[in-house]
Design a protein around this motif. Structure first.
Motif, PDB file in Angstrom:
ATOM      1  N   SER A   1       6.838  -3.031   6.920  1.00  0.00           N
ATOM      2  CA  SER A   1       5.382  -3.174   6.948  1.00  0.00           C
ATOM      3  C   SER A   1       4.998  -4.119   8.076  1.00  0.00           C
ATOM      4  N   ILE A   2       3.816  -3.922   8.626  1.00  0.00           N
ATOM      5  CA  ILE A   2       3.344  -4.761   9.725  1.00  0.00           C
ATOM      6  C   ILE A   2       2.771  -6.066   9.184  1.00  0.00           C
TER       7      ILE A   2
ATOM      8  N   ASP B   1       4.221   6.367   3.879  1.00  0.00           N
ATOM      9  CA  ASP B   1       3.449   5.336   3.184  1.00  0.00           C
ATOM     10  C   ASP B   1       4.281   4.754   2.045  1.00  0.00           C
ATOM     11  N   GLU B   2       3.895   3.566   1.613  1.00  0.00           N
ATOM     12  CA  GLU B   2       4.620   2.880   0.548  1.00  0.00           C
ATOM     13  C   GLU B   2       3.626   2.306  -0.456  1.00  0.00           C
ATOM     14  N   ILE B   3       3.948   2.426  -1.734  1.00  0.00           N
ATOM     15  CA  ILE B   3       3.136   1.835  -2.799  1.00  0.00           C
ATOM     16  C   ILE B   3       4.024   0.912  -3.621  1.00  0.00           C
ATOM     17  N   MET B   4       3.656  -0.355  -3.681  1.00  0.00           N
ATOM     18  CA  MET B   4       4.389  -1.348  -4.453  1.00  0.00           C
ATOM     19  C   MET B   4       3.678  -1.598  -5.780  1.00  0.00           C
TER      20      MET B   4
ATOM     21  N   TYR C   1       4.526  -7.996   0.437  1.00  0.00           N
ATOM     22  CA  TYR C   1       3.855  -7.297  -0.652  1.00  0.00           C
ATOM     23  C   TYR C   1       2.332  -7.400  -0.561  1.00  0.00           C
ATOM     24  N   GLY C   2       1.819  -7.699   0.610  1.00  0.00           N
ATOM     25  CA  GLY C   2       0.381  -7.767   0.788  1.00  0.00           C
ATOM     26  C   GLY C   2      -0.163  -9.184   0.727  1.00  0.00           C
ATOM     27  N   ALA C   3      -1.436  -9.311   1.111  1.00  0.00           N
ATOM     28  CA  ALA C   3      -2.067 -10.628   1.232  1.00  0.00           C
ATOM     29  C   ALA C   3      -2.233 -11.323  -0.112  1.00  0.00           C
ATOM     30  N   ALA C   4      -2.582 -10.570  -1.159  1.00  0.00           N
ATOM     31  CA  ALA C   4      -2.802 -11.186  -2.473  1.00  0.00           C
ATOM     32  C   ALA C   4      -1.517 -11.808  -3.001  1.00  0.00           C
ATOM     33  N   PHE C   5      -0.401 -11.098  -2.846  1.00  0.00           N
ATOM     34  CA  PHE C   5       0.863 -11.669  -3.303  1.00  0.00           C
ATOM     35  C   PHE C   5       1.266 -12.869  -2.451  1.00  0.00           C
ATOM     36  N   ALA C   6       1.052 -12.786  -1.141  1.00  0.00           N
ATOM     37  CA  ALA C   6       1.402 -13.908  -0.262  1.00  0.00           C
ATOM     38  C   ALA C   6       0.674 -15.178  -0.695  1.00  0.00           C
ATOM     39  N   GLN C   7      -0.589 -15.036  -1.094  1.00  0.00           N
ATOM     40  CA  GLN C   7      -1.359 -16.188  -1.561  1.00  0.00           C
ATOM     41  C   GLN C   7      -0.808 -16.707  -2.885  1.00  0.00           C
ATOM     42  N   PHE C   8      -0.463 -15.790  -3.790  1.00  0.00           N
ATOM     43  CA  PHE C   8       0.114 -16.192  -5.075  1.00  0.00           C
ATOM     44  C   PHE C   8       1.429 -16.943  -4.861  1.00  0.00           C
ATOM     45  N   LYS C   9       2.276 -16.422  -3.992  1.00  0.00           N
ATOM     46  CA  LYS C   9       3.573 -17.056  -3.719  1.00  0.00           C
ATOM     47  C   LYS C   9       3.392 -18.452  -3.130  1.00  0.00           C
ATOM     48  N   GLN C  10       2.415 -18.604  -2.255  1.00  0.00           N
ATOM     49  CA  GLN C  10       2.157 -19.909  -1.651  1.00  0.00           C
ATOM     50  C   GLN C  10       1.659 -20.913  -2.689  1.00  0.00           C
ATOM     51  N   ASN C  11       0.827 -20.450  -3.615  1.00  0.00           N
ATOM     52  CA  ASN C  11       0.246 -21.350  -4.616  1.00  0.00           C
ATOM     53  C   ASN C  11       1.193 -21.648  -5.774  1.00  0.00           C
ATOM     54  N   HIS C  12       2.080 -20.689  -6.101  1.00  0.00           N
ATOM     55  CA  HIS C  12       2.922 -20.830  -7.291  1.00  0.00           C
ATOM     56  C   HIS C  12       4.377 -20.472  -6.986  1.00  0.00           C
ATOM     57  N   PRO C  13       5.014 -21.158  -6.061  1.00  0.00           N
ATOM     58  CA  PRO C  13       6.376 -20.780  -5.652  1.00  0.00           C
ATOM     59  C   PRO C  13       7.409 -20.866  -6.770  1.00  0.00           C
TER      60      PRO C  13
ATOM     61  N   ASN D   1       0.450  -3.470  -3.689  1.00  0.00           N
ATOM     62  CA  ASN D   1       0.168  -3.282  -2.263  1.00  0.00           C
ATOM     63  C   ASN D   1       0.409  -1.833  -1.869  1.00  0.00           C
ATOM     64  N   LYS D   2      -0.410  -1.344  -0.951  1.00  0.00           N
ATOM     65  CA  LYS D   2      -0.219  -0.035  -0.338  1.00  0.00           C
ATOM     66  C   LYS D   2      -0.221  -0.234   1.174  1.00  0.00           C
ATOM     67  N   SER D   3       0.777   0.307   1.847  1.00  0.00           N
ATOM     68  CA  SER D   3       0.841   0.098   3.293  1.00  0.00           C
ATOM     69  C   SER D   3       1.570   1.241   3.979  1.00  0.00           C
ATOM     70  N   SER D   4       1.325   1.371   5.274  1.00  0.00           N
ATOM     71  CA  SER D   4       2.079   2.317   6.089  1.00  0.00           C
ATOM     72  C   SER D   4       3.420   1.690   6.441  1.00  0.00           C
ATOM     73  N   ILE D   5       4.417   2.544   6.646  1.00  0.00           N
ATOM     74  CA  ILE D   5       5.778   2.088   6.907  1.00  0.00           C
ATOM     75  C   ILE D   5       6.203   2.523   8.310  1.00  0.00           C
ATOM     76  N   HIS D   6       6.933   1.628   8.988  1.00  0.00           N
ATOM     77  CA  HIS D   6       7.253   1.798  10.402  1.00  0.00           C
ATOM     78  C   HIS D   6       8.703   1.416  10.683  1.00  0.00           C
ATOM     79  N   LEU D   7       9.169   1.800  11.857  1.00  0.00           N
ATOM     80  CA  LEU D   7      10.375   1.204  12.413  1.00  0.00           C
ATOM     81  C   LEU D   7       9.975  -0.095  13.093  1.00  0.00           C
ATOM     82  N   MET D   8      10.772  -1.114  12.903  1.00  0.00           N
ATOM     83  CA  MET D   8      10.550  -2.419  13.512  1.00  0.00           C
ATOM     84  C   MET D   8      11.575  -2.573  14.630  1.00  0.00           C
ATOM     85  N   LEU D   9      11.125  -2.888  15.848  1.00  0.00           N
ATOM     86  CA  LEU D   9      11.975  -2.836  17.035  1.00  0.00           C
ATOM     87  C   LEU D   9      11.975  -4.185  17.748  1.00  0.00           C
TER      88      LEU D   9
END
Length: 244
Positions: A90-91, A107-110, A142-154, A205-213
């Motif tokens: 994911s980007i 596409d990917e759905i978590m 896993y998306g912005a909402a999870f990133a915020q949760f992880k930061q607040n409640h590690p 989270n829902k996101s497009s999936i890519h090759l990372m180079l």
């Protein structure tokens, strides 16, 4: 731009002349992530491996798949140019600082999964308020909402290297919840009857999936060539995922 386009066309037009102009090192940490990746005696099989091979089939690139301990390690190796490609990515803004992203190829759905006796919850904050635990992939996005949760409640987030280990822990109720791609999760649900989907929550989270180079080992002309390969093989890629 015209010069770049000419270089891309020249590379594509030379596929049949040069059998292997460059070997790309493709890294993954997953060994048991069906149906995407399954390692048998360190040989990688699975749908995602089939798709990557399909993208590069008949191209000037050869592929060398490499197993790494965690996705975080894979990203570090990519950042330093010691591997060239990570698939199923994911980007994020951080990753864009050291990697190019190809055009999307799926596409990917978590979604959130739970041990059968764990309570249904309506949002991630309930995990904190009820003093529960959540297993995730180390280095995964896993998306912005999870990133915020992880930061607040590690303390409530247990990071683990692979999907099979997360679901093994969840099946024994050593964690209360886990996040996983909904296609891969179905395989683990079939193995572990004590695990079920949390139906009271929307997708994490829902996101497009890519090759990372790697920007250290892949140039712009090669990026354009890889995007053209994805475009040319779009119907073949779609057919592979339709089998799931």
């Amino acid at each position: 731009m015209l010069r770049l386009a000419f270089v891309v066309l020249l590379i594509i037009g030379s596929f049949k002349v040069f059998a292997c102009a460059k070997t790309l090192k493709v890294g993954t940490n997953e060994r048991n992530w069906p149906p995407y990746v399954v390692a048998v005696n360190n040989n990688l099989t699975g749908v995602e491996i089939d798709v990557v091979n399909t993208i590069f089939n008949g191209s000037p690139f050869c592929l060398k798949f490499m197993l790494l301990p965690t996705s975080a390690r894979a990203f570090e190796e990519l950042k330093e140019g010691r591997i060239d490609v990570v698939f199923a990515a994911s980007i994020t803004s951080d990753r864009q600082s050291y990697a190019y992203f190809s055009d999307t190829y799926r596409d990917e759905i978590m979604r959130l999964y739970k041990y059968s006796d764990s309570p249904d919850i309506n949002n991630l904050s309930d995990i904190f308020y009820r003093d529960l635990t959540l297993a995730t992939g180390r280095g995964s996005y896993y998306g912005a909402a999870f990133a915020q949760f992880k930061q607040n409640h590690p303390a409530h987030v247990i990071m683990m290297p692979t999907a099979d280990k997360r679901f093994a822990m969840l099946s024994k109720n050593r964690v209360d919840y886990a996040i996983e791609d909904e296609v891969a999760a179905q395989y683990f649900l079939n193995q572990h009857p004590s695990i079920e989907l949390v139906t009271s929550m929307a997708a994490i989270n829902k996101s497009s999936i890519h090759l990372m180079l790697s920007k250290k080992s892949i140039n712009q002309a090669e990026l354009q060539t890889i995007n053209e390969l994805i475009k040319q093989n779009k119907s073949n890629i779609h057919a592979i995922y339709q089998l799931l």
